[in-house]
Design a protein around this motif. Structure first.
Motif, PDB file in Angstrom:
ATOM      1  N   GLY A  70      52.303  77.242 -12.699  1.00 19.05           N
ATOM      2  CA  GLY A  70      53.478  77.932 -13.237  1.00 19.05           C
ATOM      3  C   GLY A  70      54.739  77.127 -12.932  1.00 19.05           C
ATOM      4  O   GLY A  70      54.683  76.040 -12.348  1.00 19.05           O
ATOM      5  N   ASP A  71      55.873  77.669 -13.321  1.00 17.86           N
ATOM      6  CA  ASP A  71      57.137  76.966 -13.143  1.00 17.86           C
ATOM      7  C   ASP A  71      57.858  77.466 -11.891  1.00 17.86           C
ATOM      8  O   ASP A  71      57.866  78.663 -11.617  1.00 17.86           O
ATOM      9  CB  ASP A  71      58.012  77.213 -14.389  1.00 17.86           C
ATOM     10  CG  ASP A  71      59.269  76.375 -14.382  1.00 17.86           C
ATOM     11  OD1 ASP A  71      59.233  75.260 -13.829  1.00 17.86           O
ATOM     12  OD2 ASP A  71      60.286  76.841 -14.919  1.00 17.86           O
ATOM     13  N   GLY A  72      58.463  76.547 -11.141  1.00 18.58           N
ATOM     14  CA  GLY A  72      59.336  76.979 -10.031  1.00 18.58           C
ATOM     15  C   GLY A  72      58.846  76.500  -8.672  1.00 18.58           C
ATOM     16  O   GLY A  72      57.676  76.165  -8.477  1.00 18.58           O
ATOM     17  N   GLU A  73      59.784  76.508  -7.729  1.00 18.71           N
ATOM     18  CA  GLU A  73      59.527  76.019  -6.364  1.00 18.71           C
ATOM     19  C   GLU A  73      58.368  76.754  -5.678  1.00 18.71           C
ATOM     20  O   GLU A  73      57.618  76.165  -4.893  1.00 18.71           O
ATOM     21  CB  GLU A  73      60.829  76.178  -5.553  1.00 18.71           C
ATOM     22  CG  GLU A  73      60.784  75.747  -4.113  1.00 18.71           C
ATOM     23  CD  GLU A  73      60.641  74.243  -3.907  1.00 18.71           C
ATOM     24  OE1 GLU A  73      61.117  73.468  -4.763  1.00 18.71           O
ATOM     25  OE2 GLU A  73      60.033  73.849  -2.894  1.00 18.71           O
ATOM     26  N   ALA A  74      58.199  78.049  -5.996  1.00 15.10           N
ATOM     27  CA  ALA A  74      57.154  78.837  -5.338  1.00 15.10           C
ATOM     28  C   ALA A  74      55.747  78.326  -5.664  1.00 15.10           C
ATOM     29  O   ALA A  74      54.778  78.665  -4.987  1.00 15.10           O
ATOM     30  CB  ALA A  74      57.278  80.305  -5.755  1.00 15.10           C
ATOM     31  N   THR A 129      59.700  63.905 -14.766  1.00 17.61           N
ATOM     32  CA  THR A 129      60.385  64.345 -15.984  1.00 17.61           C
ATOM     33  C   THR A 129      61.759  64.970 -15.733  1.00 17.61           C
ATOM     34  O   THR A 129      62.444  65.318 -16.686  1.00 17.61           O
ATOM     35  CB  THR A 129      59.517  65.352 -16.771  1.00 17.61           C
ATOM     36  OG1 THR A 129      59.274  66.483 -15.929  1.00 17.61           O
ATOM     37  CG2 THR A 129      58.201  64.730 -17.216  1.00 17.61           C
ATOM     38  N   THR A 130      62.137  65.172 -14.465  1.00 15.74           N
ATOM     39  CA  THR A 130      63.522  65.604 -14.185  1.00 15.74           C
ATOM     40  C   THR A 130      64.291  64.406 -13.636  1.00 15.74           C
ATOM     41  O   THR A 130      63.692  63.462 -13.113  1.00 15.74           O
ATOM     42  CB  THR A 130      63.600  66.739 -13.137  1.00 15.74           C
ATOM     43  OG1 THR A 130      63.099  66.233 -11.882  1.00 15.74           O
ATOM     44  CG2 THR A 130      62.803  67.954 -13.549  1.00 15.74           C
ATOM     45  N   LEU A 131      65.608  64.479 -13.707  1.00 19.44           N
ATOM     46  CA  LEU A 131      66.406  63.371 -13.169  1.00 19.44           C
ATOM     47  C   LEU A 131      66.194  63.265 -11.665  1.00 19.44           C
ATOM     48  O   LEU A 131      66.074  62.166 -11.120  1.00 19.44           O
ATOM     49  CB  LEU A 131      67.887  63.559 -13.521  1.00 19.44           C
ATOM     50  CG  LEU A 131      68.816  62.425 -13.086  1.00 19.44           C
ATOM     51  CD1 LEU A 131      68.374  61.072 -13.646  1.00 19.44           C
ATOM     52  CD2 LEU A 131      70.253  62.721 -13.516  1.00 19.44           C
TER      53      LEU A 131
HETATM   54  N1  LIG Z   1      59.047  63.934  -2.198  1.00 22.73           N
HETATM   55  C1  LIG Z   1      60.328  63.665  -2.071  1.00 22.73           C
HETATM   56  O1  LIG Z   1      60.732  62.597  -1.585  1.00 22.73           O
HETATM   57  C2  LIG Z   1      61.321  64.670  -2.557  1.00 22.73           C
HETATM   58  C3  LIG Z   1      62.682  64.326  -2.637  1.00 22.73           C
HETATM   59  C4  LIG Z   1      63.565  65.274  -3.164  1.00 22.73           C
HETATM   60  C5  LIG Z   1      63.103  66.514  -3.582  1.00 22.73           C
HETATM   61  N2  LIG Z   1      61.767  66.801  -3.474  1.00 22.73           N
HETATM   62  C6  LIG Z   1      61.257  68.100  -3.941  1.00 22.73           C
HETATM   63  O2  LIG Z   1      61.462  68.167  -5.351  1.00 22.73           O
HETATM   64  C7  LIG Z   1      61.512  69.527  -5.751  1.00 22.73           C
HETATM   65  C8  LIG Z   1      62.648  69.736  -6.730  1.00 22.73           C
HETATM   66  O3  LIG Z   1      62.413  68.920  -7.840  1.00 22.73           O
HETATM   67  P1  LIG Z   1      63.095  69.224  -9.267  1.00 22.73           P
HETATM   68  O4  LIG Z   1      64.545  69.398  -9.084  1.00 22.73           O
HETATM   69  O5  LIG Z   1      62.585  68.196 -10.195  1.00 22.73           O
HETATM   70  O6  LIG Z   1      62.542  70.685  -9.601  1.00 22.73           O
HETATM   71  P2  LIG Z   1      61.386  71.217 -10.595  1.00 22.73           P
HETATM   72  O7  LIG Z   1      60.189  70.370 -10.503  1.00 22.73           O
HETATM   73  O8  LIG Z   1      61.244  72.662 -10.317  1.00 22.73           O
HETATM   74  O9  LIG Z   1      62.050  71.011 -12.020  1.00 22.73           O
HETATM   75  C9  LIG Z   1      63.215  71.726 -12.371  1.00 22.73           C
HETATM   76  C10 LIG Z   1      63.006  72.518 -13.662  1.00 22.73           C
HETATM   77  O10 LIG Z   1      62.975  71.619 -14.776  1.00 22.73           O
HETATM   78  C11 LIG Z   1      61.816  71.871 -15.563  1.00 22.73           C
HETATM   79  N3  LIG Z   1      61.514  70.597 -16.222  1.00 22.73           N
HETATM   80  C12 LIG Z   1      60.944  69.504 -15.690  1.00 22.73           C
HETATM   81  N4  LIG Z   1      61.002  68.485 -16.543  1.00 22.73           N
HETATM   82  C13 LIG Z   1      61.594  68.938 -17.663  1.00 22.73           C
HETATM   83  C14 LIG Z   1      61.960  68.347 -18.913  1.00 22.73           C
HETATM   84  N5  LIG Z   1      61.774  67.043 -19.140  1.00 22.73           N
HETATM   85  N6  LIG Z   1      62.540  69.127 -19.848  1.00 22.73           N
HETATM   86  C15 LIG Z   1      62.793  70.432 -19.598  1.00 22.73           C
HETATM   87  N7  LIG Z   1      62.512  71.040 -18.430  1.00 22.73           N
HETATM   88  C16 LIG Z   1      61.915  70.296 -17.480  1.00 22.73           C
HETATM   89  C17 LIG Z   1      60.819  72.355 -14.575  1.00 22.73           C
HETATM   90  O11 LIG Z   1      59.751  73.039 -15.193  1.00 22.73           O
HETATM   91  C18 LIG Z   1      61.699  73.265 -13.720  1.00 22.73           C
HETATM   92  O12 LIG Z   1      61.907  74.486 -14.360  1.00 22.73           O
HETATM   93  C19 LIG Z   1      61.658  70.344  -4.464  1.00 22.73           C
HETATM   94  O13 LIG Z   1      60.438  70.989  -4.197  1.00 22.73           O
HETATM   95  C20 LIG Z   1      61.957  69.289  -3.399  1.00 22.73           C
HETATM   96  O14 LIG Z   1      61.464  69.662  -2.135  1.00 22.73           O
HETATM   97  C21 LIG Z   1      60.891  65.900  -2.980  1.00 22.73           C
END
Ligand SMILES: NC(=O)c1ccc[n+]([C@@H]2O[C@H](COP(=O)([O-])OP(=O)(O)OC[C@H]3O[C@@H](n4cnc5c(N)ncnc54)[C@H](O)[C@@H]3O)[C@@H](O)[C@H]2O)c1
Ligand SMILES: [Zn+2]
Length: 373
Positions: A70-74, A129-131
């Motif tokens: 599913g979507d989200g941190e949880a 896929t996220t920045l």
């Molecule tokens: N491993 C590491 O070094 C490290 C470093 C920083 C953060 N993190 C972890 O990363 C997580 C946060 O990552 P995040 O900000 O990417 O959150 P995320 O993975 O929840 O993504 C954010 C939202 O964007 C959506 N999404 C993703 N790609 C998309 C796309 N191309 N188009 C539209 N929607 C898209 C996701 O489904 C989600 O709703 C946290 O759990 C944090 O602890 C890890």
């Protein structure tokens, strides 16, 4: 003009790996060289409809199984970890399989931890896929899942074999997620590269407009800085800690008001507090503090923290893992392009900086960046 594909190497001896950055990479076949036959793609229900078909097409010659969460941190949870293990075992995945994470940091951290532990470790690839995932979480090998009692409490270091960053994916990202990723981009400029910071100032408009060439360059420099830091200090014994600029203050803001604040927003306000502390103690030029605030604001990030009590700040920051014997080890900027770890126990100094950067305005006003007006 077509933006060229950029490549960076994370130099870790035999475990070195490439990061490729540019538009259209998801359509490339093969996605990665020498992929094994058995591949598990881990993604989520929001990303799958957008990008899974492209990725599967590029892997048409392989035996591909998909596990969607599913979507989200949880979702970075023990039950999901168990469910993915069930998928791997029920499909008889062997040690020479590969796991591909297709998604943001949540998918990447969970998939990485699965890859680190399935049969004592299997090959892992990241397609962030996220920045935030493209400039931070997909590079460097930190993997983790959450426990009910805290974030990232269960994890391992497990480097990927390759990172494929298709900048086109950012076009579908929400404005808020995109802006949050920019906070980490600014962080790299402050801790390591004054020229990059100046370039970000010049390109703020193009970055806000998600211009492909500006984004590709910003990701390339960010990943290069992270790659160099990881290559020098893979397991965070010393300089990898610099990546935590703004994070000790930011984690307190996130923890105190998680309903409103996203990670990147809290880090932005945290970086302003860190810079303010240094300016107030004569260790950072006022012009540098001003430039940091201004750039974050231009990118649409908050530069003030919510009003918490000193007790709240103390409680949340002392819970942070950077505390030893009452001394909190902060990463603090000494100039744009330079930061240091500095241990502080004098709460008067910390509180003065926090107070100067706190506002009783509601969250929506802080997000509009009214502070520098
Ligand atoms: N491993 C590491 O070094 C490290 C470093 C920083 C953060 N993190 C972890 O990363 C997580 C946060 O990552 P995040 O900000 O990417 O959150 P995320 O993975 O929840 O993504 C954010 C939202 O964007 C959506 N999404 C993703 N790609 C998309 C796309 N191309 N188009 C539209 N929607 C898209 C996701 O489904 C989600 O709703 C946290 O759990 C944090 O602890 C890890
Ligand atoms: Zn961060």
């Amino acid at each position: 003009m077509q933006t060229p594909i950029q490549q960076i190497t994370v130099g870790l001896g035999e475990r070195s790996y490439p990061i490729e950055i540019g538009p259209g990479l998801l359509q490339r076949s093969p996605l990665f060289p020498n992929l094994p036959q058995q591949i598990l793609i881990i993604t989520n229900t929001l990303i799958a409809p957008l990008y899974l078909a492209q990725v599967k097409q590029s892997l048409a010659a392989h035996q591909v199984v998909v596990h969607e969460i599913g979507d989200g941190e949880a979702e970075k949870s023990l039950p999901n970890y168990q469910a993915i293990m069930d998928t791997l075992i029920s499909h008889s995945f062997a040690r020479d399989c590969a796991i591909i994470a297709l998604g943001g940091g949540v998918v990447g951290d969970l998939a990485g931890f699965v890859a680190a532990t399935y049969q004592r470790g299997v090959t892992f690839y990241q397609i962030p896929t996220t920045l935030l995932a493209q400039v931070d979480s997909s590079v460097g090998g930190k993997t983790a899942i959450n426990h009910q009692l805290g974030k990232n409490l269960i994890g391992a270091f497990h480097q990927p074999h390759g990172v494929l960053i298709d900048t086109d994916c950012l076009q579908t990202l929400s404005a808020r997620d995109y802006t949050c990723g920019l906070a980490e981009v600014v962080k790299y400029g402050i801790i390591a590269d004054a020229d990059f910071f100046t370039w970000l100032e010049q390109q703020a408009g193009a970055l806000c407009a998600r211009d492909t060439s500006a984004i590709t360059q910003a990701i390339k420099v960010s990943c290069s800085i992270k790659a160099a830091i990881v290559a020098a200090d893979e397991t965070e014994q010393h300089q990898r800690a610099l990546l935590n600029l703004g994070h000790t203050f930011g984690h307190a803001i996130e923890a105190a008001d998680y309903q409103h604040w996203r990670h990147g927003e809290a880090v932005a306000a945290g970086m302003v507090i860190a810079a303010t502390l240094m300016e107030q103690t004569g260790q950072l030029a006022s012009t540098d503090l001003h430039r940091i605030r201004q750039l974050l604001q231009q990118l649409g990030l908050p530069v003030e923290a919510p009003q918490l009590t000193l007790q709240q700040w103390q409680d949340y920051m002392q819970r942070d893992k950077k505390v030893k014997a009452g001394v909190i080890r902060f990463i603090l900027p000494t100039a744009i392009g330079q930061a240091q770890m500095i241990g502080l126990s004098d709460w008067q100094v910390i509180a003065t900086a926090i107070n100067a950067c706190s506002s009783s305005q509601p969250f929506s006003k802080l997000m509009l960046g009214s502070a520098d007006a």
